[in-house]
Design a protein around this motif. Structure first.
Motif, PDB file in Angstrom:
ATOM      1  N   PRO A 201       0.803  -1.225   0.000  1.00 11.09           N
ATOM      2  CA  PRO A 201       0.000   0.000   0.000  1.00 11.09           C
ATOM      3  C   PRO A 201       0.839   1.280   0.000  1.00 11.09           C
ATOM      4  CG  PRO A 201      -0.831  -1.565   1.619  1.00 11.09           C
ATOM      5  CD  PRO A 201       0.473  -2.125   1.120  1.00 11.09           C
ATOM      6  N   LEU A 202       0.319   2.309  -0.663  1.00 11.77           N
ATOM      7  CA  LEU A 202       0.966   3.621  -0.672  1.00 11.77           C
ATOM      8  C   LEU A 202       0.348   4.502   0.406  1.00 11.77           C
ATOM      9  CD1 LEU A 202       1.349   4.630  -4.453  1.00 11.77           C
ATOM     10  CD2 LEU A 202       2.755   3.070  -3.072  1.00 11.77           C
ATOM     11  N   ASP A 203       1.184   4.922   1.322  1.00 14.09           N
ATOM     12  CA  ASP A 203       0.799   5.808   2.425  1.00 14.09           C
ATOM     13  C   ASP A 203       1.277   7.208   2.020  1.00 14.09           C
ATOM     14  OD1 ASP A 203       0.510   7.016   4.975  1.00 14.09           O
ATOM     15  OD2 ASP A 203       2.441   6.222   5.676  1.00 14.09           O
ATOM     16  N   VAL A 204       0.350   8.021   1.535  1.00 14.71           N
ATOM     17  CA  VAL A 204       0.739   9.305   0.951  1.00 14.71           C
ATOM     18  C   VAL A 204       0.551  10.436   1.972  1.00 14.71           C
ATOM     19  CG1 VAL A 204       0.348  10.934  -0.939  1.00 14.71           C
ATOM     20  CG2 VAL A 204       0.165   8.469  -1.363  1.00 14.71           C
ATOM     21  N   HIS A 205       1.646  11.096   2.282  1.00 14.83           N
ATOM     22  CA  HIS A 205       1.695  12.162   3.295  1.00 14.83           C
ATOM     23  C   HIS A 205       1.731  13.501   2.557  1.00 14.83           C
ATOM     24  CE1 HIS A 205       4.493  14.150   6.577  1.00 14.83           C
ATOM     25  NE2 HIS A 205       3.332  14.777   6.472  1.00 14.83           N
ATOM     26  N   LEU A 206       0.624  14.242   2.632  1.00 10.06           N
ATOM     27  CA  LEU A 206       0.529  15.506   1.901  1.00 10.06           C
ATOM     28  C   LEU A 206       1.031  16.670   2.751  1.00 10.06           C
ATOM     29  CD1 LEU A 206      -2.947  15.259   0.103  1.00 10.06           C
ATOM     30  CD2 LEU A 206      -0.685  14.559  -0.708  1.00 10.06           C
ATOM     31  N   MET A 207       2.152  17.232   2.353  1.00  6.18           N
ATOM     32  CA  MET A 207       2.644  18.450   3.002  1.00  6.18           C
ATOM     33  C   MET A 207       2.375  19.587   2.039  1.00  6.18           C
ATOM     34  SD  MET A 207       6.097  16.789   4.562  1.00  6.18           S
ATOM     35  CE  MET A 207       5.909  15.328   3.576  1.00  6.18           C
ATOM     36  N   ILE A 208       1.092  19.857   1.841  1.00  4.73           N
ATOM     37  CA  ILE A 208       0.671  20.870   0.869  1.00  4.73           C
ATOM     38  C   ILE A 208      -0.479  21.690   1.459  1.00  4.73           C
ATOM     39  CG2 ILE A 208       1.326  19.377  -1.083  1.00  4.73           C
ATOM     40  CD1 ILE A 208      -1.616  18.789  -1.593  1.00  4.73           C
ATOM     41  N   THR A 209      -0.625  22.910   0.973  1.00  8.74           N
ATOM     42  CA  THR A 209      -1.777  23.720   1.376  1.00  8.74           C
ATOM     43  C   THR A 209      -2.979  23.290   0.529  1.00  8.74           C
ATOM     44  OG1 THR A 209      -1.228  25.415  -0.221  1.00  8.74           O
ATOM     45  CG2 THR A 209      -0.339  25.728   1.981  1.00  8.74           C
ATOM     46  N   GLU A 210      -4.156  23.531   1.023  1.00 13.37           N
ATOM     47  CA  GLU A 210      -5.410  23.185   0.342  1.00 13.37           C
ATOM     48  C   GLU A 210      -5.426  21.760  -0.223  1.00 13.37           C
ATOM     49  OE1 GLU A 210      -7.308  26.211  -2.069  1.00 13.37           O
ATOM     50  OE2 GLU A 210      -5.686  27.604  -1.558  1.00 13.37           O
ATOM     51  N   PRO A 211      -5.152  20.770   0.613  1.00 12.00           N
ATOM     52  CA  PRO A 211      -5.106  19.388   0.104  1.00 12.00           C
ATOM     53  C   PRO A 211      -6.436  18.908  -0.493  1.00 12.00           C
ATOM     54  CG  PRO A 211      -5.052  19.429   2.506  1.00 12.00           C
ATOM     55  CD  PRO A 211      -4.879  20.833   2.054  1.00 12.00           C
ATOM     56  N   ASP A 212      -7.543  19.500  -0.062  1.00 12.33           N
ATOM     57  CA  ASP A 212      -8.869  19.071  -0.562  1.00 12.33           C
ATOM     58  C   ASP A 212      -8.943  19.082  -2.090  1.00 12.33           C
ATOM     59  OD1 ASP A 212      -9.198  19.400   2.119  1.00 12.33           O
ATOM     60  OD2 ASP A 212     -11.171  20.340   1.973  1.00 12.33           O
TER      61      ASP A 212
END
Ligand code: DX5
Ligand code: ZN
Length: 218
Positions: free
Chosen positions: A62-73
């Motif tokens: 499985p890919l566990d994706v960690h979003l370090m971004i603004t407005e991830p929605d």
């Protein structure tokens, strides 16, 4: 429950990424940890959709994706399309965190929330029963190979108490500076998932290091 090891590809060799992915495929690792950085939420830019699409084609875990971004929605649907299995968003990046979590679940991914080192776990009291995992940053996000922040231990214990008292099924993930010296203590405090970048890919034998992390944490 078995403790899980999630090597972070941020520390992999990008000149030969497929070789490193194959090492993880054939190791005792449980997930691939994928760090997405936008240069705004964190002072670094990593990689995006085209790279992750190729990772997905050869990854057998499985890919566990960690979003370090603004407005991830704005990107939740797209991450599902390219193959994310677990999607985590930062508490600090989400104005409507409840909505973001619902949207991740609606897109049939496991939903997680990530806390920066300065963010109190107490802020999760009213969302803890909705999330599949909480990731505690044990370094300031943005770079691999940083020094582990000791205050993380107390945060893990507090979070564990909250999870139990709220009857939540949330898992606890720790990300940053995890190594062969602290993994056992982190496990005892209640960590379920260990992200490790530099410790795995900076070692001579990544598969053996993963096996050692697994042994020490279980
Ligand atoms: C940091 C990332 C981490 C990083 C961990 O912003 O979220 O996943 O790759 O790297 P190490 O294990 O080297 O601290
Ligand atoms: Zn990460």
């Amino acid at each position: 429950m078995q403790k899980l090891i999630a090597p972070s590809l941020l520390s992999a060799n990008f000149k030969n990424l497929s070789d490193d992915i194959e090492i993880i495929n054939n190791s005792e690792a449980d997930w691939f940890h994928i760090d997405v950085m936008d240069g705004v939420f964190v002072p670094n830019i990593s990689f995006g959709f085209p790279v992750i699409k190729h990772i997905k084609e050869i990854a057998r875990k499985p890919l566990d994706v960690h979003l370090m971004i603004t407005e991830p929605d704005r990107y939740i649907e797209e991450f599902k399309k390219i193959g994310a299995d677990i999607l985590t968003v930062h508490y600090e990046a989400c104005i409507h965190l409840h909505r973001s979590i619902q949207s991740i679940k609606h897109n049939n991914m496991k939903a997680g929330v990530v806390l920066n080192p300065h963010t109190s776990v107490n802020l999760l009291e009213d969302i803890i029963s909705e999330v599949d995992l909480v990731c505690l940053m044990s370094v300031n996000p943005g770079f691999g190979g940083q020094k582990f922040i000791e205050n993380t231990y107390i945060k893990i214990s507090k979070l564990k108490d909250m999870i139990i008292s709220k009857n939540s099924k949330s898992l606890i993930e720790v990300d940053g500076g995890v190594d062969l010296n602290n993994v056992e203590k982190l496990s005892k405090c209640g960590t379920d998932i260990f992200v490790a970048g530099n410790t795995v890919f900076g070692s001579k034998n990544p598969a053996a290091t993963i096996a050692e992390l697994k042994r020490l944490s279980n």
